[in-house]
Write an enzyme that holds these catalytic residues in place. Structure first.
Site, mmCIF file in Angstrom:
data_model
loop_
_atom_site.group_PDB
_atom_site.id
_atom_site.type_symbol
_atom_site.label_atom_id
_atom_site.label_comp_id
_atom_site.label_asym_id
_atom_site.label_seq_id
_atom_site.Cartn_x
_atom_site.Cartn_y
_atom_site.Cartn_z
ATOM 1 N N CYS A 54 0.813 -1.212 0.000
ATOM 2 C CA CYS A 54 0.000 0.000 0.000
ATOM 3 C C CYS A 54 0.851 1.269 0.000
ATOM 4 C CB CYS A 54 -0.904 0.010 1.223
ATOM 5 S SG CYS A 54 -2.070 -1.356 1.286
ATOM 6 N N GLU A 56 0.511 3.783 1.993
ATOM 7 C CA GLU A 56 0.877 4.129 3.366
ATOM 8 C C GLU A 56 2.159 3.414 3.778
ATOM 9 O OE1 GLU A 56 -3.724 4.108 3.396
ATOM 10 O OE2 GLU A 56 -2.119 3.102 2.310
ATOM 11 N N CYS A 87 -6.574 0.507 4.776
ATOM 12 C CA CYS A 87 -7.045 -0.869 4.899
ATOM 13 C C CYS A 87 -6.660 -1.407 6.277
ATOM 14 C CB CYS A 87 -6.443 -1.737 3.798
ATOM 15 S SG CYS A 87 -4.667 -2.062 3.987
ATOM 16 N N CYS A 90 -2.861 -1.619 6.914
ATOM 17 C CA CYS A 90 -2.245 -0.313 7.173
ATOM 18 C C CYS A 90 -2.610 0.218 8.554
ATOM 19 C CB CYS A 90 -2.642 0.681 6.088
ATOM 20 S SG CYS A 90 -1.866 0.327 4.500
#
Length: 126
Positions: A54, A56, A87, A90
């Protein structure tokens, strides 16, 4: 730093593109600010075999690589420039960094501490 500035920093690296038949990148971008006032950004990498990560995670990796470790605020945006809540992976990653008060922008004008995104975290059972 205000979330409007972080949002703009994320938009600057948002660049959806196909890298190869098996990899796409940049469809989600993230920006964070640390307790030292530095901004780090990252983009997602999506792979056919689910080995990507991701935006992040990419931003946090950039921060850790630079020698910092405390996220104060973070925001992610998707390909159509909408704010994207993190998500579950994360959320867990942010919480494990050790600052449960990290502010996460989850919608326009709505920021919440990461601890509120995982109200029954396993760490609380220790």
């Amino acid at each position: 730093m205000e979330f409007t500035e972080l949002y703009q920093a994320a938009l600057e690296v948002l660049q959806p593109r196909r890298i190869s038949p098996d990899v796409e990148a940049g469809g989600v971008a993230a920006a964070l600010v640390t307790d030292q006032g530095n901004v780090y950004r990252g983009v997602c990498i999506d792979t056919s075999c689910s080995m990507g990560f991701c935006a992040e995670h990419a931003a946090i990796a950039a921060m850790l690589t630079a020698g910092e470790n405390r996220v104060e605020k973070i925001v992610a945006v998707n390909w159509d420039k909408h704010i994207l809540p993190p998500c579950g992976r994360c959320r867990e990653f942010l919480l494990q960094l050790g600052n449960p008060e990290t502010l996460v922008l989850v919608a326009e004008n709505t920021a919440v501490p990461v601890k509120n995104l995982l109200p029954y975290a396993w760490q609380d059972a220790r």
